[in-house]
Design a protein around this motif. Structure first.
Motif, PDB file in Angstrom:
ATOM      1  N   MET A  55      65.492 131.700  45.804  1.00  0.00           N
ATOM      2  CA  MET A  55      66.519 131.097  45.247  1.00  0.00           C
ATOM      3  C   MET A  55      67.909 131.179  46.165  1.00  0.00           C
ATOM      4  SD  MET A  55      68.412 131.105  41.270  1.00  0.00           S
ATOM      5  CE  MET A  55      70.068 130.181  40.970  1.00  0.00           C
ATOM      6  N   THR A  56      68.640 130.085  46.626  1.00  0.00           N
ATOM      7  CA  THR A  56      69.927 130.312  47.298  1.00  0.00           C
ATOM      8  C   THR A  56      71.121 130.819  46.466  1.00  0.00           C
ATOM      9  OG1 THR A  56      69.272 128.678  48.647  1.00  0.00           O
ATOM     10  CG2 THR A  56      71.585 129.136  48.701  1.00  0.00           C
ATOM     11  N   ASP A  57      71.668 132.273  46.947  1.00  0.00           N
ATOM     12  CA  ASP A  57      72.685 132.591  46.169  1.00  0.00           C
ATOM     13  C   ASP A  57      73.994 132.105  46.387  1.00  0.00           C
ATOM     14  OD1 ASP A  57      74.446 134.104  44.951  1.00  0.00           O
ATOM     15  OD2 ASP A  57      74.018 136.105  46.126  1.00  0.00           O
ATOM     16  N   THR A  58      74.332 131.032  45.360  1.00  0.00           N
ATOM     17  CA  THR A  58      75.489 130.114  45.455  1.00  0.00           C
ATOM     18  C   THR A  58      76.794 130.823  44.751  1.00  0.00           C
ATOM     19  OG1 THR A  58      74.851 129.200  43.494  1.00  0.00           O
ATOM     20  CG2 THR A  58      73.797 128.258  45.432  1.00  0.00           C
ATOM     21  N   LEU A  59      76.659 132.087  44.379  1.00  0.00           N
ATOM     22  CA  LEU A  59      77.780 132.687  43.438  1.00  0.00           C
ATOM     23  C   LEU A  59      78.790 133.003  44.525  1.00  0.00           C
ATOM     24  CD1 LEU A  59      78.369 133.114  40.654  1.00  0.00           C
ATOM     25  CD2 LEU A  59      77.358 135.541  41.293  1.00  0.00           C
ATOM     26  N   GLY A  60      80.060 132.428  44.572  1.00  0.00           N
ATOM     27  CA  GLY A  60      80.919 132.720  45.554  1.00  0.00           C
ATOM     28  C   GLY A  60      82.148 133.230  44.902  1.00  0.00           C
ATOM     29  N   VAL A  61      83.250 133.157  45.780  1.00  0.00           N
ATOM     30  CA  VAL A  61      84.615 133.823  45.067  1.00  0.00           C
ATOM     31  C   VAL A  61      85.357 132.911  44.031  1.00  0.00           C
ATOM     32  CG1 VAL A  61      86.898 134.437  45.769  1.00  0.00           C
ATOM     33  CG2 VAL A  61      85.059 135.048  47.354  1.00  0.00           C
ATOM     34  N   LEU A  62      85.199 131.429  44.155  1.00  0.00           N
ATOM     35  CA  LEU A  62      85.482 130.587  43.239  1.00  0.00           C
ATOM     36  C   LEU A  62      84.628 130.723  42.192  1.00  0.00           C
ATOM     37  CD1 LEU A  62      86.192 127.509  45.629  1.00  0.00           C
ATOM     38  CD2 LEU A  62      87.791 129.229  44.541  1.00  0.00           C
ATOM     39  N   GLU A  63      83.457 130.733  42.029  1.00  0.00           N
ATOM     40  CA  GLU A  63      82.561 130.981  40.809  1.00  0.00           C
ATOM     41  C   GLU A  63      82.840 132.234  39.975  1.00  0.00           C
ATOM     42  OE1 GLU A  63      81.609 130.183  43.783  1.00  0.00           O
ATOM     43  OE2 GLU A  63      80.447 128.140  43.751  1.00  0.00           O
ATOM     44  N   THR A  64      83.245 133.310  40.980  1.00  0.00           N
ATOM     45  CA  THR A  64      83.477 134.356  40.524  1.00  0.00           C
ATOM     46  C   THR A  64      84.847 134.226  39.368  1.00  0.00           C
ATOM     47  OG1 THR A  64      82.249 135.627  41.918  1.00  0.00           O
ATOM     48  CG2 THR A  64      83.659 136.885  40.652  1.00  0.00           C
ATOM     49  N   ALA A  65      85.642 133.812  40.160  1.00  0.00           N
ATOM     50  CA  ALA A  65      87.003 133.695  39.333  1.00  0.00           C
ATOM     51  C   ALA A  65      86.957 132.613  38.170  1.00  0.00           C
ATOM     52  CB  ALA A  65      88.118 132.852  40.349  1.00  0.00           C
ATOM     53  N   ALA A  66      86.011 131.717  38.251  1.00  0.00           N
ATOM     54  CA  ALA A  66      86.004 130.911  37.081  1.00  0.00           C
ATOM     55  C   ALA A  66      85.284 131.673  36.074  1.00  0.00           C
ATOM     56  CB  ALA A  66      84.965 129.733  37.708  1.00  0.00           C
ATOM     57  N   LEU A  67      84.422 132.498  36.417  1.00  0.00           N
ATOM     58  CA  LEU A  67      83.610 133.297  35.285  1.00  0.00           C
ATOM     59  C   LEU A  67      84.588 134.042  34.528  1.00  0.00           C
ATOM     60  CD1 LEU A  67      81.212 134.461  33.900  1.00  0.00           C
ATOM     61  CD2 LEU A  67      80.998 136.119  35.863  1.00  0.00           C
ATOM     62  N   LEU A  68      85.581 134.771  35.470  1.00  0.00           N
ATOM     63  CA  LEU A  68      86.558 135.678  34.832  1.00  0.00           C
ATOM     64  C   LEU A  68      87.282 134.949  33.851  1.00  0.00           C
ATOM     65  CD1 LEU A  68      87.133 138.355  37.674  1.00  0.00           C
ATOM     66  CD2 LEU A  68      85.488 138.526  35.879  1.00  0.00           C
ATOM     67  N   ARG A  69      87.735 133.601  34.239  1.00  0.00           N
ATOM     68  CA  ARG A  69      88.821 132.958  33.614  1.00  0.00           C
ATOM     69  C   ARG A  69      88.067 132.425  32.275  1.00  0.00           C
ATOM     70  NH1 ARG A  69      90.038 130.471  38.508  1.00  0.00           N
ATOM     71  NH2 ARG A  69      88.670 128.751  38.161  1.00  0.00           N
ATOM     72  N   GLU A  70      86.740 132.020  32.213  1.00  0.00           N
ATOM     73  CA  GLU A  70      86.125 131.517  31.123  1.00  0.00           C
ATOM     74  C   GLU A  70      86.105 132.496  30.215  1.00  0.00           C
ATOM     75  OE1 GLU A  70      82.146 129.119  29.958  1.00  0.00           O
ATOM     76  OE2 GLU A  70      82.430 129.649  31.800  1.00  0.00           O
ATOM     77  N   LEU A  71      85.734 133.815  30.649  1.00  0.00           N
ATOM     78  CA  LEU A  71      85.659 135.005  29.826  1.00  0.00           C
ATOM     79  C   LEU A  71      86.766 135.349  28.929  1.00  0.00           C
ATOM     80  CD1 LEU A  71      83.560 137.582  31.714  1.00  0.00           C
ATOM     81  CD2 LEU A  71      82.747 136.462  29.726  1.00  0.00           C
ATOM     82  N   THR A  72      87.891 135.167  29.644  1.00  0.00           N
ATOM     83  CA  THR A  72      89.170 135.568  29.333  1.00  0.00           C
ATOM     84  C   THR A  72      89.726 134.339  28.303  1.00  0.00           C
ATOM     85  OG1 THR A  72      90.044 136.449  31.282  1.00  0.00           O
ATOM     86  CG2 THR A  72      91.772 135.825  29.739  1.00  0.00           C
ATOM     87  N   ALA A  73      89.357 133.214  28.364  1.00  0.00           N
ATOM     88  CA  ALA A  73      89.680 132.342  27.367  1.00  0.00           C
ATOM     89  C   ALA A  73      88.651 132.416  26.265  1.00  0.00           C
ATOM     90  CB  ALA A  73      89.397 130.776  27.993  1.00  0.00           C
ATOM     91  N   GLY A  74      87.336 132.815  26.468  1.00  0.00           N
ATOM     92  CA  GLY A  74      86.584 132.856  25.341  1.00  0.00           C
ATOM     93  C   GLY A  74      86.814 134.093  24.565  1.00  0.00           C
ATOM     94  N   LEU A  75      87.440 135.094  25.077  1.00  0.00           N
ATOM     95  CA  LEU A  75      87.464 136.480  24.315  1.00  0.00           C
ATOM     96  C   LEU A  75      89.092 136.993  23.922  1.00  0.00           C
ATOM     97  CD1 LEU A  75      84.442 136.673  25.635  1.00  0.00           C
ATOM     98  CD2 LEU A  75      85.001 139.113  25.599  1.00  0.00           C
ATOM     99  N   ILE A  76      89.905 136.140  24.601  1.00  0.00           N
ATOM    100  CA  ILE A  76      91.402 136.695  24.394  1.00  0.00           C
ATOM    101  C   ILE A  76      91.924 136.610  22.854  1.00  0.00           C
ATOM    102  CG2 ILE A  76      92.386 134.422  24.479  1.00  0.00           C
ATOM    103  CD1 ILE A  76      93.490 137.743  26.058  1.00  0.00           C
ATOM    104  N   ALA A  77      91.307 135.725  22.082  1.00  0.00           N
ATOM    105  CA  ALA A  77      91.970 135.861  20.600  1.00  0.00           C
ATOM    106  C   ALA A  77      90.739 136.104  19.422  1.00  0.00           C
ATOM    107  CB  ALA A  77      92.288 134.304  20.295  1.00  0.00           C
ATOM    108  N   VAL A  78      89.623 136.880  20.167  1.00  0.00           N
ATOM    109  CA  VAL A  78      88.767 137.064  19.181  1.00  0.00           C
ATOM    110  C   VAL A  78      89.083 138.552  18.573  1.00  0.00           C
ATOM    111  CG1 VAL A  78      86.072 137.932  18.898  1.00  0.00           C
ATOM    112  CG2 VAL A  78      86.728 135.878  20.487  1.00  0.00           C
ATOM    113  N   THR A  79      88.966 138.495  17.320  1.00  0.00           N
ATOM    114  CA  THR A  79      89.415 139.834  16.457  1.00  0.00           C
ATOM    115  C   THR A  79      88.324 140.639  16.145  1.00  0.00           C
ATOM    116  OG1 THR A  79      89.470 138.436  14.439  1.00  0.00           O
ATOM    117  CG2 THR A  79      91.429 138.830  15.709  1.00  0.00           C
ATOM    118  N   HIS A  80      87.155 140.310  16.195  1.00  0.00           N
ATOM    119  CA  HIS A  80      86.024 141.069  15.964  1.00  0.00           C
ATOM    120  C   HIS A  80      84.991 141.401  17.095  1.00  0.00           C
ATOM    121  CE1 HIS A  80      86.450 140.182  11.473  1.00  0.00           C
ATOM    122  NE2 HIS A  80      86.721 138.819  11.925  1.00  0.00           N
ATOM    123  N   PHE A  81      84.731 142.673  17.190  1.00  0.00           N
ATOM    124  CA  PHE A  81      84.256 143.146  18.255  1.00  0.00           C
ATOM    125  C   PHE A  81      82.930 142.682  18.498  1.00  0.00           C
ATOM    126  CE2 PHE A  81      81.874 146.846  20.539  1.00  0.00           C
ATOM    127  CZ  PHE A  81      82.635 146.889  21.806  1.00  0.00           C
TER     128      PHE A  81
END
Length: 238
Positions: free
Chosen positions: A1-27
Motif C-alpha cells: 500500500m502506498t504511504d500517502t500520509l504526509g504533513v498536511l494529513e498529519t496536521a489535519a489529524l491533530l486538528r480533528e483530534l483537538t476539535a473532537g476532544l477539546i470540550a469532552v469532560t469525561h476521560f
C-alpha cells in the motif's frame, strides 16, 4: 500500500483530534473519540486502541474495534506491546507479528484476530495516569517509519488533550460537590426551592440562577438566598 500520509494529513489529524476532544469532560469518552478518530484518519491503520494505567494499576482500555479490545486489555496479561512501551518509555514497533518472540501469547491472539503489525507509543497524561496508544495493521509491513513518526506526534498531542479532559472531569466533580454543599445549606436550599417553583426548573438550574444573581449583585450566594427567602415569606399587604 502506498504511504500517502504526509504533513498536511498529519496536521489535519491533530486538528480533528483537538476539535473532537477539546470540550469532552469525561476521560473515558475522550479515549473512545481518540481511538476512533485515529483509526479513521490514518491510512494503513486498521484499528486503534489505548491502554491506560492509573497509579500503576490497569485503569481501562479503549478500542476502535470492540472485537479486538482484548489486545489493549491488561486483564489478559501484562506481556503486551503497550506495557513494553509504557515501561521503557519508548515507542515499540513490530511490522510483522509472525514469529514475534517478545510477547508470544499476545502475538498469537493478535494474529488470531487478524492483526499482523503494531506500533505502541507511550502517552503521559498527568501525575496519576499514563498509557499507550496502539496502532494496528491487518497486513504485515503496512506500518512504515512514517507511521512511527505519526505515532510519536499523536502520543504527544493526545497526552495534552487527555490531560485537559482529566482536568475538566475533576472540575465537574468539584462543582457537583459544591452544589451538594450549597443545597445542604438550609437557606440556599429554600431559595432554590422558591426558584424551582417559580420557574418550573430542576434544582441545578435554579442554583445556577441564584449564583448568577449573586455574581451580578457582587454579594455572597447565601445573602442572595436570604433576601429571596425573606421577600417571598414577607406577608403581602391587602
Amino acid at each position: 500500500m502506498t504511504d500517502t500520509l504526509g504533513v498536511l494529513e498529519t496536521a489535519a489529524l491533530l486538528r480533528e483530534l483537538t476539535a473532537g476532544l477539546i470540550a469532552v469532560t469525561h476521560f473515558d469518552e475522550a479515549l473512545d473519540r481518540l481511538v476512533r478518530i485515529t483509526r479513521d484518519a490514518v491510512p494503513g491503520v486498521d484499528c486503534c486502541g489505548f491502554t491506560a494505567l492509573r497509579a500503576g494499576e490497569p485503569a481501562g482500555v479503549a478500542a476502535s474495534d470492540p472485537g479486538r479490545a482484548e489486545l489493549d486489555d491488561l486483564r489478559h496479561g501484562p506481556d503486551t506491546p503497550a506495557m513494553t512501551a509504557i515501561h521503557r518509555r519508548e515507542m515499540i514497533t513490530a511490522a510483522d507479528l509472525a514469529g514475534e518472540s517478545r510477547w508470544p501469547a499476545w502475538a498469537e491472539r493478535a494474529r488470531g484476530l487478524g492483526v499482523h503489525g503494531v506500533i505502541a507509543a507511550p502517552v503521559d497524561v498527568d501525575e496519576q495516569v499514563i498509557g499507550a496508544i496502539n496502532l494496528y495493521a491487518e497486513s504485515a509491513g503496512a506500518l512504515t517509519p512514517r507511521h512511527q513518526l505519526i505515532a510519536m506526534l499523536l502520543a504527544e498531542h493526545a497526552g495534552l488533550l487527555l490531560a485537559a479532559s482529566r482536568d475538566r472531569e475533576r472540575q465537574a466533580a468539584r462543582a457537583v460537590q459544591l452544589d451538594t454543599a450549597s443545597l445542604a445549606d438550609g437557606v440556599v436550599g429554600q431559595a432554590v426551592g422558591v426558584i424551582m417553583t417559580q420557574r418550573g426548573c430542576p434544582a441545578p438550574e435554579a442554583l445556577d440562577v441564584l449564583r448568577s444573581a449573586a455574581s451580578s449583585l457582587d454579594i455572597p450566594l447565601r445573602e442572595v438566598a436570604e433576601r429571596l427567602v425573606l421577600t417571598v415569606s414577607r406577608p403581602r399587604d391587602n
